[in-house]
Design a protein around this motif. Structure first.
Motif, PDB file in Angstrom:
ATOM      1  N   ALA A   8       0.835  -1.207   0.000  1.00 58.95           N
ATOM      2  CA  ALA A   8       0.000   0.000   0.000  1.00 58.95           C
ATOM      3  C   ALA A   8       0.867   1.254   0.000  1.00 58.95           C
ATOM      4  N   ARG A   9       1.893   1.267   0.802  1.00 59.50           N
ATOM      5  CA  ARG A   9       2.796   2.427   0.844  1.00 59.50           C
ATOM      6  C   ARG A   9       3.504   2.627  -0.492  1.00 59.50           C
ATOM      7  N   GLU A  10       3.952   1.533  -1.087  1.00 57.21           N
ATOM      8  CA  GLU A  10       4.672   1.634  -2.362  1.00 57.21           C
ATOM      9  C   GLU A  10       3.800   2.248  -3.446  1.00 57.21           C
ATOM     10  N   PHE A  11       2.490   1.944  -3.418  1.00 56.96           N
ATOM     11  CA  PHE A  11       1.583   2.447  -4.452  1.00 56.96           C
ATOM     12  C   PHE A  11       0.792   3.671  -3.993  1.00 56.96           C
ATOM     13  N   ASP A  12       1.042   4.101  -2.786  1.00 56.68           N
ATOM     14  CA  ASP A  12       0.353   5.261  -2.220  1.00 56.68           C
ATOM     15  C   ASP A  12      -1.164   5.100  -2.279  1.00 56.68           C
ATOM     16  N   TYR A  40       3.252 -10.456  -0.972  1.00 61.11           N
ATOM     17  CA  TYR A  40       3.145 -10.182  -2.408  1.00 61.11           C
ATOM     18  C   TYR A  40       4.533 -10.116  -3.022  1.00 61.11           C
ATOM     19  N   GLY A  41       4.680 -10.805  -4.168  1.00 61.97           N
ATOM     20  CA  GLY A  41       5.958 -10.817  -4.867  1.00 61.97           C
ATOM     21  C   GLY A  41       5.942  -9.908  -6.093  1.00 61.97           C
ATOM     22  N   LYS A  42       6.957 -10.076  -6.938  1.00 60.24           N
ATOM     23  CA  LYS A  42       7.095  -9.233  -8.135  1.00 60.24           C
ATOM     24  C   LYS A  42       5.890  -9.349  -9.067  1.00 60.24           C
ATOM     25  N   LYS A  43       5.383 -10.554  -9.216  1.00 58.68           N
ATOM     26  CA  LYS A  43       4.235 -10.786 -10.102  1.00 58.68           C
ATOM     27  C   LYS A  43       3.013  -9.991  -9.618  1.00 58.68           C
ATOM     28  N   GLU A  44       2.761 -10.010  -8.317  1.00 61.70           N
ATOM     29  CA  GLU A  44       1.620  -9.302  -7.749  1.00 61.70           C
ATOM     30  C   GLU A  44       1.827  -7.782  -7.804  1.00 61.70           C
ATOM     31  N   VAL A  45       3.068  -7.352  -7.621  1.00 60.71           N
ATOM     32  CA  VAL A  45       3.379  -5.928  -7.723  1.00 60.71           C
ATOM     33  C   VAL A  45       3.090  -5.438  -9.137  1.00 60.71           C
ATOM     34  N   GLU A  46       3.476  -6.210 -10.124  1.00 65.59           N
ATOM     35  CA  GLU A  46       3.221  -5.830 -11.519  1.00 65.59           C
ATOM     36  C   GLU A  46       1.720  -5.824 -11.814  1.00 65.59           C
ATOM     37  N   LYS A  47       1.011  -6.794 -11.268  1.00 68.26           N
ATOM     38  CA  LYS A  47      -0.437  -6.841 -11.468  1.00 68.26           C
ATOM     39  C   LYS A  47      -1.096  -5.619 -10.836  1.00 68.26           C
ATOM     40  N   LEU A  48      -0.644  -5.235  -9.630  1.00 72.25           N
ATOM     41  CA  LEU A  48      -1.205  -4.047  -8.978  1.00 72.25           C
ATOM     42  C   LEU A  48      -0.857  -2.796  -9.774  1.00 72.25           C
ATOM     43  N   ARG A  49       0.298  -2.760 -10.389  1.00 73.07           N
ATOM     44  CA  ARG A  49       0.673  -1.626 -11.231  1.00 73.07           C
ATOM     45  C   ARG A  49      -0.335  -1.489 -12.386  1.00 73.07           C
ATOM     46  N   ASN A  50      -0.710  -2.626 -12.992  1.00 74.47           N
ATOM     47  CA  ASN A  50      -1.708  -2.609 -14.072  1.00 74.47           C
ATOM     48  C   ASN A  50      -3.080  -2.166 -13.553  1.00 74.47           C
ATOM     49  N   ILE A  51      -3.470  -2.682 -12.406  1.00 78.57           N
ATOM     50  CA  ILE A  51      -4.754  -2.313 -11.811  1.00 78.57           C
ATOM     51  C   ILE A  51      -4.784  -0.807 -11.558  1.00 78.57           C
ATOM     52  N   ALA A  52      -3.724  -0.284 -10.974  1.00 76.41           N
ATOM     53  CA  ALA A  52      -3.649   1.155 -10.668  1.00 76.41           C
ATOM     54  C   ALA A  52      -3.736   1.988 -11.951  1.00 76.41           C
ATOM     55  N   ALA A  53      -3.085   1.520 -13.008  1.00 78.41           N
ATOM     56  CA  ALA A  53      -3.141   2.250 -14.282  1.00 78.41           C
ATOM     57  C   ALA A  53      -4.562   2.240 -14.835  1.00 78.41           C
ATOM     58  N   TYR A  54      -5.215   1.089 -14.824  1.00 80.76           N
ATOM     59  CA  TYR A  54      -6.588   1.000 -15.322  1.00 80.76           C
ATOM     60  C   TYR A  54      -7.526   1.869 -14.495  1.00 80.76           C
ATOM     61  N   ARG A  55      -7.337   1.894 -13.170  1.00 81.53           N
ATOM     62  CA  ARG A  55      -8.173   2.746 -12.316  1.00 81.53           C
ATOM     63  C   ARG A  55      -7.935   4.220 -12.650  1.00 81.53           C
ATOM     64  N   ALA A  56      -6.678   4.570 -12.935  1.00 81.92           N
ATOM     65  CA  ALA A  56      -6.361   5.955 -13.302  1.00 81.92           C
ATOM     66  C   ALA A  56      -7.052   6.339 -14.609  1.00 81.92           C
ATOM     67  N   TYR A  57      -7.328   5.363 -15.460  1.00 81.52           N
ATOM     68  CA  TYR A  57      -8.047   5.622 -16.713  1.00 81.52           C
ATOM     69  C   TYR A  57      -9.546   5.724 -16.469  1.00 81.52           C
ATOM     70  N   GLY A  58      -9.967   5.457 -15.232  1.00 86.32           N
ATOM     71  CA  GLY A  58     -11.381   5.553 -14.884  1.00 86.32           C
ATOM     72  C   GLY A  58     -12.168   4.281 -15.111  1.00 86.32           C
ATOM     73  N   LEU A  59     -11.480   3.178 -15.351  1.00 90.88           N
ATOM     74  CA  LEU A  59     -12.187   1.923 -15.597  1.00 90.88           C
ATOM     75  C   LEU A  59     -12.760   1.358 -14.299  1.00 90.88           C
ATOM     76  N   PRO A  60     -13.984   0.834 -14.351  1.00 90.59           N
ATOM     77  CA  PRO A  60     -14.559   0.206 -13.160  1.00 90.59           C
ATOM     78  C   PRO A  60     -13.890  -1.140 -12.884  1.00 90.59           C
TER      79      PRO A  60
END
Length: 169
Positions: A8-12, A40-60
């Motif tokens: 959570a801290r890493e992704f703010d 959570y490992g590298k794979k999960e961190v990358e997945k959260l990075r994708n989730i955060a990007a999609y949320r930033a695009y406004g996707l539900p």
């Protein structure tokens, strides 16, 4: 490996957001320790990075789940559909802006009760508002400026019962 709090801290973002993503099936910890800690490992961190990007695009979240599960072709279709939905919303907002600008250029129309409910509805329709857009407009007006919304509705010559109904939308 990172804990929920570290991730959570890493992704703010909040810890609760990560747990929500887990409940929604978007993000699963790589493992759990004997004491129940999620790791959570590298794979999960990358997945959260994708989730955060999609949320930033406004996707539900429902669309994000599909994006993460599907192939590239389906991803493009979902992103295009979201793009078109955003474009439609932008056009609706522009129409609202035009209606407000028209009103600002002639505020005396409201003050003199020259514009009534029927005329206001015609103006909104001419500016590109659908019935649904008009409802949203009233909802936002009520949310942001309830007292002014009341005055506005009264200025259109609308009766008390109908004003109550409109304000409750």
């Amino acid at each position: 490996m990172l804990t929920v709090t570290q991730l959570a801290r890493e992704f703010d973002i909040s810890r609760a957001t990560i747990l929500y993503y887990e409940r929604e099936g978007l993000l699963t910890p790589a493992c759990r320790s004997d004491n129940g800690y999620r790791w959570y490992g590298k794979k999960e961190v990358e997945k959260l990075r994708n989730i955060a990007a999609y949320r930033a695009y406004g996707l539900p979240v429902s669309s994000i789940r599909t994006l993460l599960e599907q192939k590239d072709k389906d991803q493009a279709q979902i992103l295009k559909a979201h793009f078109h939905a955003l474009e439609k919303e932008i056009q609706s907002l522009k129409a609202q802006q035009k209606a407000i600008v028209a009103l600002l250029h002639a505020p005396h129309l409201l003050e003199e009760n020259i514009v009534n409910k029927e005329r206001w509805t015609q103006i909104m329709a001419a500016a590109g508002f659908s019935e649904n857009d008009m409802v949203k407009w009233h909802q936002k007006f009520e949310e942001m400026e309830p007292a002014e919304h009341q005055k506005f509705l009264e200025s259109l010559g609308i009766g008390p019962d109908e004003i109550t109904r409109i304000r409750a939308l």
